[in-house]
Design an enzyme around this catalytic site. Sequence first.
Site, mmCIF file in Angstrom:
data_model
loop_
_atom_site.group_PDB
_atom_site.id
_atom_site.type_symbol
_atom_site.label_atom_id
_atom_site.label_comp_id
_atom_site.label_asym_id
_atom_site.label_seq_id
_atom_site.Cartn_x
_atom_site.Cartn_y
_atom_site.Cartn_z
ATOM 1 N N ASN A 61 36.965 -3.485 -8.124
ATOM 2 C CA ASN A 61 35.769 -3.311 -7.291
ATOM 3 C C ASN A 61 34.955 -2.116 -7.759
ATOM 4 O O ASN A 61 35.507 -1.083 -8.148
ATOM 5 C CB ASN A 61 36.130 -3.204 -5.798
ATOM 6 C CG ASN A 61 37.125 -2.131 -5.465
ATOM 7 O OD1 ASN A 61 38.001 -1.810 -6.267
ATOM 8 N ND2 ASN A 61 37.023 -1.572 -4.281
ATOM 9 N N GLU A 63 31.810 0.179 -6.486
ATOM 10 C CA GLU A 63 30.982 0.481 -5.312
ATOM 11 C C GLU A 63 29.715 1.231 -5.709
ATOM 12 O O GLU A 63 29.562 1.683 -6.852
ATOM 13 C CB GLU A 63 31.819 1.272 -4.300
ATOM 14 C CG GLU A 63 33.007 0.444 -3.818
ATOM 15 C CD GLU A 63 33.826 1.114 -2.720
ATOM 16 O OE1 GLU A 63 33.632 2.318 -2.438
ATOM 17 O OE2 GLU A 63 34.679 0.407 -2.144
ATOM 18 N N CYS A 72 32.895 -6.815 -5.422
ATOM 19 C CA CYS A 72 34.351 -6.951 -5.295
ATOM 20 C C CYS A 72 35.005 -7.148 -6.661
ATOM 21 O O CYS A 72 34.373 -7.625 -7.613
ATOM 22 C CB CYS A 72 34.689 -8.171 -4.441
ATOM 23 S SG CYS A 72 34.204 -8.048 -2.716
ATOM 24 N N GLU A 74 37.157 -9.400 -7.524
ATOM 25 C CA GLU A 74 37.249 -10.813 -7.916
ATOM 26 C C GLU A 74 35.995 -11.259 -8.665
ATOM 27 O O GLU A 74 36.063 -11.918 -9.692
ATOM 28 C CB GLU A 74 37.423 -11.707 -6.667
ATOM 29 C CG GLU A 74 38.725 -11.508 -5.920
ATOM 30 C CD GLU A 74 38.650 -10.424 -4.845
ATOM 31 O OE1 GLU A 74 37.904 -9.449 -5.022
ATOM 32 O OE2 GLU A 74 39.348 -10.576 -3.833
ATOM 33 N N CYS A 111 37.206 -12.059 0.079
ATOM 34 C CA CYS A 111 36.151 -12.190 1.092
ATOM 35 C C CYS A 111 35.454 -13.541 0.940
ATOM 36 O O CYS A 111 35.614 -14.234 -0.078
ATOM 37 C CB CYS A 111 35.150 -11.038 0.977
ATOM 38 S SG CYS A 111 33.984 -11.211 -0.384
ATOM 39 N N CYS A 114 33.302 -14.025 -2.237
ATOM 40 C CA CYS A 114 34.123 -14.238 -3.438
ATOM 41 C C CYS A 114 34.702 -15.646 -3.455
ATOM 42 O O CYS A 114 34.763 -16.288 -4.503
ATOM 43 C CB CYS A 114 35.236 -13.206 -3.525
ATOM 44 S SG CYS A 114 34.640 -11.590 -4.056
HETATM 45 N N1 THU Z 1 37.039 -5.671 -1.896
HETATM 46 C C1 THU Z 1 37.392 -6.348 -3.035
HETATM 47 O O1 THU Z 1 37.156 -5.875 -4.153
HETATM 48 N N2 THU Z 1 37.980 -7.548 -2.903
HETATM 49 C C2 THU Z 1 38.343 -8.129 -1.718
HETATM 50 O O2 THU Z 1 38.919 -9.202 -1.707
HETATM 51 C C3 THU Z 1 38.027 -7.452 -0.461
HETATM 52 C C4 THU Z 1 37.275 -6.188 -0.566
HETATM 53 C C5 THU Z 1 36.446 -4.348 -2.030
HETATM 54 C C6 THU Z 1 35.020 -4.218 -1.607
HETATM 55 C C7 THU Z 1 34.945 -2.728 -1.326
HETATM 56 O O3 THU Z 1 34.716 -2.038 -2.542
HETATM 57 C C8 THU Z 1 36.327 -2.383 -0.820
HETATM 58 O O4 THU Z 1 37.182 -3.435 -1.247
HETATM 59 C C9 THU Z 1 36.438 -2.216 0.673
HETATM 60 O O5 THU Z 1 35.954 -3.328 1.334
#
Ligand code: THU
Length: 155
Positions: A61, A63, A72, A74, A111, A114
């Site tokens: 991920n 940000e 994310c 994925e 999520c 994704c």
């Molecule tokens: N996140 C992911 O990378 N994958 C997921 O399946 C759920 C959430 C990340 C998004 C964000 O950077 C952090 O986790 C918190 O939500």
Amino acid sequence: METKEIKCKVDVLSWDELTSEERMLVACAKDATVGSYSPYSKFAVGAALLLANGEVVKGSNQENVSYPCGLCAERTALFYANAAYPDQAVKVLAIAAQNSAGFLPSPITPCGACRQALLETENRFGVKMKVILYGTERIYRVESVASLLPLQFEM
Ligand code: THU
């Protein structure tokens, strides 16, 4: 009125019950968390994809101070895989996540956005993408992305 029930089959496994290929991919997903840029959530997610040609593509991920700009793990991995290997189906996806206490005991699940993006790749190649969701105490295994997204939008 008719009521339909939609079931999603999830295998709940221990580490020892995974195949050696699944273990290898989970190890890659755990490793991918190192590349996470997550100063806001402090939640590092790693994803690893096994392609039909045997290549493994990793993502994490990423940000942003403008939160919705982040992505994310994925989709970071998926979009790279589709861009670099446009003719390769994705056979398996593994996901792992850690916070300041380490890897989580229970798996996290992708999520909704994704799931939709992953489904596009599954449908595009007509190959089921097995999903392995890692937790230190239990691991979930689902046979395809479609089963994670019931009543999916189709055109
Ligand atoms: N996140 C992911 O990378 N994958 C997921 O399946 C759920 C959430 C990340 C998004 C964000 O950077 C952090 O986790 C918190 O939500």
